[in-house]
Write a protein that holds these residues in place. Structure first.
Motif, PDB file in Angstrom:
ATOM      1  N   THR A   1      -7.019   0.246 -18.034  1.00 62.29           N
ATOM      2  CA  THR A   1      -7.733   0.642 -19.581  1.00 62.29           C
ATOM      3  C   THR A   1      -8.123  -0.591 -20.196  1.00 62.29           C
ATOM      4  N   GLN A   2      -7.715  -1.851 -19.506  1.00 59.15           N
ATOM      5  CA  GLN A   2      -7.839  -2.891 -20.789  1.00 59.15           C
ATOM      6  C   GLN A   2      -9.008  -3.819 -20.100  1.00 59.15           C
ATOM      7  N   SER A   3      -9.075  -3.807 -18.535  1.00 57.66           N
ATOM      8  CA  SER A   3      -9.946  -4.672 -18.230  1.00 57.66           C
ATOM      9  C   SER A   3     -11.172  -3.985 -17.535  1.00 57.66           C
ATOM     10  N   ARG A   4     -11.100  -2.856 -18.110  1.00 58.11           N
ATOM     11  CA  ARG A   4     -11.938  -2.337 -17.083  1.00 58.11           C
ATOM     12  C   ARG A   4     -12.900  -2.330 -15.889  1.00 58.11           C
ATOM     13  N   ARG A   5     -11.443  -2.623 -15.000  1.00 52.00           N
ATOM     14  CA  ARG A   5     -11.668  -3.157 -13.851  1.00 52.00           C
ATOM     15  C   ARG A   5     -10.437  -2.198 -12.640  1.00 52.00           C
ATOM     16  N   PRO A   6     -10.967  -1.974 -11.332  1.00 51.88           N
ATOM     17  CA  PRO A   6     -10.216  -0.956 -10.345  1.00 51.88           C
ATOM     18  C   PRO A   6      -8.515  -1.708 -10.308  1.00 51.88           C
ATOM     19  N   ALA A   7      -7.347  -1.010 -10.179  1.00 51.79           N
ATOM     20  CA  ALA A   7      -6.426  -1.710  -9.825  1.00 51.79           C
ATOM     21  C   ALA A   7      -5.719  -0.975  -8.818  1.00 51.79           C
ATOM     22  N   ARG A   8      -4.595  -1.603  -8.521  1.00 50.05           N
ATOM     23  CA  ARG A   8      -3.754  -0.655  -7.459  1.00 50.05           C
ATOM     24  C   ARG A   8      -2.356   0.281  -8.677  1.00 50.05           C
ATOM     25  N   LEU A   9      -2.566   1.072  -8.461  1.00 53.40           N
ATOM     26  CA  LEU A   9      -1.594   2.435  -9.016  1.00 53.40           C
ATOM     27  C   LEU A   9      -0.057   1.625  -8.665  1.00 53.40           C
ATOM     28  N   PRO A  10       0.698   1.443  -9.938  1.00 51.81           N
ATOM     29  CA  PRO A  10       2.273   1.324  -9.386  1.00 51.81           C
ATOM     30  C   PRO A  10       3.147   2.032  -8.722  1.00 51.81           C
ATOM     31  N   GLU A  11       3.601   1.149  -7.782  1.00 50.00           N
ATOM     32  CA  GLU A  11       5.104   2.733  -7.093  1.00 50.00           C
ATOM     33  C   GLU A  11       5.605   3.619  -8.195  1.00 50.00           C
ATOM     34  N   GLN A  12       6.253   2.987  -9.504  1.00 51.00           N
ATOM     35  CA  GLN A  12       6.692   4.343  -9.845  1.00 51.00           C
ATOM     36  C   GLN A  12       5.228   5.367 -10.345  1.00 51.00           C
ATOM     37  N   TRP A  13       4.597   4.641 -10.635  1.00 49.54           N
ATOM     38  CA  TRP A  13       3.293   6.251 -11.083  1.00 49.54           C
ATOM     39  C   TRP A  13       2.485   6.782  -9.459  1.00 49.54           C
ATOM     40  N   GLN A  14       2.528   6.624  -8.703  1.00 47.83           N
ATOM     41  CA  GLN A  14       2.799   6.746  -7.575  1.00 47.83           C
ATOM     42  C   GLN A  14       3.486   8.185  -7.182  1.00 47.83           C
ATOM     43  N   ARG A  15       4.824   7.750  -7.229  1.00 47.59           N
ATOM     44  CA  ARG A  15       6.098   9.018  -6.668  1.00 47.59           C
ATOM     45  C   ARG A  15       6.076   9.376  -8.609  1.00 47.59           C
ATOM     46  N   LEU A  16       5.646   9.290  -9.420  1.00 50.05           N
ATOM     47  CA  LEU A  16       5.170  10.377  -9.988  1.00 50.05           C
ATOM     48  C   LEU A  16       4.797  11.560 -10.084  1.00 50.05           C
ATOM     49  N   LEU A  17       3.639  10.768  -9.841  1.00 52.93           N
ATOM     50  CA  LEU A  17       2.443  11.644  -9.087  1.00 52.93           C
ATOM     51  C   LEU A  17       2.474  12.769  -7.591  1.00 52.93           C
ATOM     52  N   ARG A  18       3.393  12.101  -6.982  1.00 53.57           N
ATOM     53  CA  ARG A  18       3.556  12.441  -5.904  1.00 53.57           C
ATOM     54  C   ARG A  18       2.594  12.340  -4.853  1.00 53.57           C
ATOM     55  N   LEU A  19       2.443  11.203  -4.895  1.00 52.66           N
ATOM     56  CA  LEU A  19       0.864  10.707  -4.439  1.00 52.66           C
ATOM     57  C   LEU A  19       1.432   9.545  -2.460  1.00 52.66           C
ATOM     58  N   GLU A  20       0.984  10.643  -1.550  1.00 62.26           N
ATOM     59  CA  GLU A  20       1.126  10.202   0.124  1.00 62.26           C
ATOM     60  C   GLU A  20       0.739   8.521  -0.017  1.00 62.26           C
ATOM     61  N   ILE A  21       0.518   7.820   0.803  1.00 61.63           N
ATOM     62  CA  ILE A  21      -0.071   6.378   1.141  1.00 61.63           C
ATOM     63  C   ILE A  21      -0.977   7.181   2.347  1.00 61.63           C
ATOM     64  N   ALA A  22      -1.695   7.044   2.151  1.00 62.84           N
ATOM     65  CA  ALA A  22      -2.715   7.607   3.106  1.00 62.84           C
ATOM     66  C   ALA A  22      -3.500   6.278   4.490  1.00 62.84           C
TER      67      ALA A  22
END
Length: 134
Positions: A113-134
């Motif tokens: 949200t600061q740079s308004r550029r694409p970024a990788r979501l840190p692992e802690q947020w991936q875990r919170l959102l229960r996202l699997e690795i594609a």
């Protein structure tokens, strides 16, 4: 599909003259389902954006229609997500009493949200959102 699902009822304003849900509403329903998914994971979407510094932009949507949804029917939406680089790939399936109405594939770019550029979501947020690795 994931363990998460939410439901909604097709409203009169969402249908055409034949009482069938107008196709543009399916994407709105997907947005409702993803928003509910964030709440299910323990953090409302708006709070996630404010506290983490990450937001998401829809970059692709694909819908495969199989059966129509009709006025006043209750629809169940199942949601699961996978992470792939700076993207989240959402899979959403809509069903009416076990009958698949459509399958939806959404692709969201993860944005800083600061740079308004694409970024990788840190692992802690991936875990919170229960996202699997594609």
């Amino acid at each position: 599909m994931s363990d998460f699902s939410t439901s909604l009822r097709v409203r009169y304003a969402e249908t055409d003259a034949q009482g069938i849900a107008f196709n543009a509403n399916y994407l709105t329903w997907c947005d409702v389902a993803v928003t509910d998914y964030f709440r299910f994971c323990g953090i409302p979407y708006g709070e996630f954006v404010r506290t983490t510094g990450f937001d998401f932009h829809a970059v692709r949507a694909e819908i495969e229609f199989k059966q129509p949804a009709r006025f006043d029917e209750e629809i169940e939406l199942s949601v699961s997500g996978r992470i792939k680089g700076a993207r989240i790939l959402w899979s959403i399936e809509m069903r009416r009493i076990g009958i698949v109405l459509c399958s939806v594939a959404l692709e969201y770019a993860v944005m800083d949200t600061q740079s308004r550029r694409p970024a990788r979501l840190p692992e802690q947020w991936q875990r919170l959102l229960r996202l699997e690795i594609a």
